[in-house]
Scaffold this motif. Structure first.
Motif, PDB file in Angstrom:
ATOM      1  N   LYS A 168       0.832  -1.206   0.000  1.00 58.01           N
ATOM      2  CA  LYS A 168       0.000   0.000   0.000  1.00 58.01           C
ATOM      3  C   LYS A 168       0.867   1.257   0.000  1.00 58.01           C
ATOM      4  O   LYS A 168       0.556   2.239  -0.690  1.00 58.01           O
ATOM      5  CB  LYS A 168      -0.923  -0.005   1.218  1.00 58.01           C
ATOM      6  N   THR A 172       0.890   4.055  -2.972  1.00 57.86           N
ATOM      7  CA  THR A 172       0.578   5.454  -2.662  1.00 57.86           C
ATOM      8  C   THR A 172       1.701   6.377  -3.115  1.00 57.86           C
ATOM      9  O   THR A 172       1.463   7.454  -3.685  1.00 57.86           O
ATOM     10  CB  THR A 172       0.344   5.620  -1.150  1.00 57.86           C
ATOM     11  N   SER A 202      -7.272  -1.086  -5.397  1.00 64.18           N
ATOM     12  CA  SER A 202      -6.236  -0.057  -5.472  1.00 64.18           C
ATOM     13  C   SER A 202      -5.299  -0.307  -6.651  1.00 64.18           C
ATOM     14  O   SER A 202      -4.850   0.634  -7.325  1.00 64.18           O
ATOM     15  CB  SER A 202      -5.433  -0.013  -4.169  1.00 64.18           C
TER      16      SER A 202
END
Length: 638
Positions: A168, A172, A202
């Motif tokens: 993650k 990001t 995502s």
């Protein structure tokens, strides 16, 4: 420290003021050559001290920390197993760059572990790996962009959970840097394994953003290799991007290597994109190059051309001429790929096919039954008979007959059908295929595959009844051969057939005297059927008995003596081998079967019909063809 920096800036400003060269060009050696020797030595000394990050008395020493980090990186690069990486793990001394290198090495070990039967869980569940991920996670914002992308790819390939904290964080960070990524970073990112159904939301969002940026910045691509990789990895995800990449490849067609050209063609074939301008450009540059094509590249090109139905004669001639000399050195799968591709392209190169036949007989004992069957299927499609046909089939047929049961049922049917085309059926092969338990499961239903199998069974049955003497095995029933079972279209172009039928109707006296699109129990569909008496005057075909028409014919009369029953066959471009006037195997068998069924054939090839410009010329052409067909039949009877 600040004083030294100001001193360096002052000296550099002094050097620039002395530069008299062209703007935009600056050579450090020439520039410093204009300064006094004492100033030059001072610049070197100060520059070395500042860039090293160390201020010492000598100005050339590095710190112990830098030395330790350099040594750690060297040891990581030389690691031979995950255990070697764990030994160097030190959360306090290891930097983010060291963590990137360590994870890259671990990813490289996974292939060796897989070969040894060890899964990636041995790495993922090791506590040391979690420590390594924590080190990397704490340094994500300080890493170079290339390191961030490399780490994300390696972690995904190792099998890291996509929902984990480190994944993650990396995703990001990439989003934050998206506008600063250059085009090659985007190309690299687009090839990540994040396209399948297992991708997280995502990851799908990240990939959508990457595709959107590529769609806007595709003009920045300068290297053919990057364009080809993008076509292969993400071209299927965005139709608009794929079209732009095709335009880019069209611009670069002359710069592509043969491997890159083959890769582009393979991508187009796999995606089913028959972009004719691009295919023509690639084929043009391939045919113009003087170097010999590698056989693996040539095999890929032949496969792509066959998949896209793009028989470029210049490239095929070049590949075939080069391949003739290489056939004895090729492995069977590669040669079979060529044979199948050429058969689907309808490309008949006599020297090459002769060489393939010789290869087959020479290496017969090293080939499997399926490989031999694939060669025979290709020969049947191209209607190829070796020069020493008897010797060839005497060696091959016993081998095929013995191993027939090891093949899939559909391949058994195709093999026997190909031998029927070549006129080489044997009693044992026919008895196997015409057994109801064999063909009933293949011909059930209305699917194209079932209908195709039905026609092949009918062709084999017709060949047996007309050509195979001494056969006493099972045959098809009358109900099975009924034309009502055939629901597949003959595949003819009505725009090509209808003008010919209209001209025939003019010659025989009207459409009411013809029977159009006649489905026969032989497995063939006639474009039209008509009857002429001994004076070549048209008779009404519906008033006369016919063996190929099912049903009660008690009210019909027999054909008058001296009359002829004609079958019109319009041969289109696709019925012939490429750049040849030789019919493909199945259509040559059609001609053979209808002649044996007492039809007089009126054959109209496309290359003759297209030369006729007026209705008068067409009528005279049909009359002339009818006279020649009757004369040839009379000669054959004698």
């Amino acid at each position: 420290m600040a004083t030294r920096l100001l001193r360096i800036l002052h000296l550099r400003h002094q050097a620039l003021s002395l530069w008299k060269g062209p703007p935009g060009y600056m050579n450090r050696t020439l520039l410093l050559g204009r300064l006094p020797s004492s100033t030059v030595s001072m610049v070197h000394s100060q520059h070395t001290d500042v860039e090293s990050g160390v201020v010492t008395a000598e100005g050339s020493q590095t710190t112990d920390l830098e030395t330790e980090r350099f040594t750690l990186e060297t040891r990581l690069r030389n690691a031979q197993s995950p255990e070697d990486v764990w030994k160097e793990l030190n959360e306090e001394g290891m930097t983010g760059d060291n963590a990137v290198l360590a994870i890259s090495k671990l990813n490289g070990f996974t292939q060796t572990m897989k070969e040894g039967g060890v899964t990636n869980d041995a790495i993922l569940q090791d506590p040391n790996f979690l420590v390594l991920c924590n080190v990397a996670n704490n340094s994500v914002t300080k890493m170079f962009t290339g390191s961030v992308l490399s780490m994300l790819r390696n972690l995904l390939q190792i099998g890291m959970n996509p929902e984990s904290k480190i994944i993650k964080s990396l995703e990001t960070e990439i989003r934050w840097r998206m506008r600063r990524l250059n085009i090659y970073h985007l190309c690299f990112l687009a090839q990540f394994p994040m396209h399948d159904g297992s991708a997280t939301e995502s990851q799908k969002e990240l990939m959508s953003e990457v595709l959107r940026n590529l769609d806007m910045r595709w003009t920045e691509l300068r290297e053919p290799r990057s364009v080809v990789q993008l076509m292969a990895s993400v071209g299927h995800l965005s139709t608009g991007l794929m079209e732009r990449l095709e335009d880019k490849v069209l611009e670069m067609a002359e710069q592509l290597t043969q491997e890159e050209t083959a890769r582009v063609l393979q991508v187009l074939a796999n995606r089913g994109r028959r972009t004719v301008p691009l295919l023509r450009a690639l084929a043009y540059h391939l045919s113009r190059r003087q170097f010999r094509l590698d056989h693996n590249v040539a095999s890929t090109i032949a496969y792509a051309f066959a998949s896209l139905n793009f028989p470029n004669t210049a490239v095929l001639q070049k590949m075939s001429s080069e391949l003739v000399e290489q056939v004895p050195e090729l492995k069977p799968p590669t040669l079979i790929s060529f044979a199948k591709s050429y058969s689907y392209l309808k490309w008949h190169h006599q020297p090459l096919v002769d060489t393939m036949a010789a290869y087959l007989t020479t290496n017969l004992k090293f080939l499997s039954e399926e490989q031999v069957a694939n060669f025979l299927l290709a020969f049947g499609r191209l209607n190829f008979t070796p020069s020493s046909a008897d010797e060839f089939f005497d060696q091959v047929l016993p081998y095929v007959t013995e191993g027939l049961s090891t093949l899939p049922k559909w391949m058994q049917l195709d093999l026997v059908w190909s031998l029927a085309i070549l006129g080489r059926l044997t009693l044992a092969l026919v008895a196997k295929v015409l057994t109801p338990s064999f063909y009933m499961s293949l011909t059930e239903g209305l699917s194209f595959k079932a209908q195709s199998s039905l026609l092949k069974i009918l062709h084999i049955h017709t060949t047996v009844r007309q050509e195979l003497t001494g056969y006493s095995g099972p045959l098809l029933t009358t109900e099975f051969c009924h034309p009502s079972r055939v629901h597949v279209s003959p595949g003819k172009n009505n725009k090509a057939v209808l003008p010919v039928v209209d001209t025939v109707a003019t010659v025989v006296g009207g459409l009411h005297k013809l029977r159009s699109e006649v489905v026969t129990p032989y497995g063939w569909t006639l474009d039209c059927e008509f009857v002429l008496d001994k004076d070549n005057r048209g008779l009404t075909v519906h008033e006369y008995k016919a063996d190929h028409i099912p049903g009660d014919q008690s009210g019909l009369i027999a054909l008058p003596e001296g009359s002829h029953r004609f079958a019109l066959l319009v041969w289109e471009y696709g019925n012939y081998c490429v750049q040849s006037r030789k019919l493909l195997g199945r259509f040559a068998m059609c001609r053979r079967h209808l002649q044996a069924a007492d039809f007089t054939l009126l054959e109209v090839p496309f290359y003759e019909w297209k030369e006729l410009k007026s209705e008068f010329q067409r009528v005279e052409y049909i009359k002339d063809k009818i006279r020649k067909a009757i004369a040839e039949e009379a000669v054959n009877v004698l």
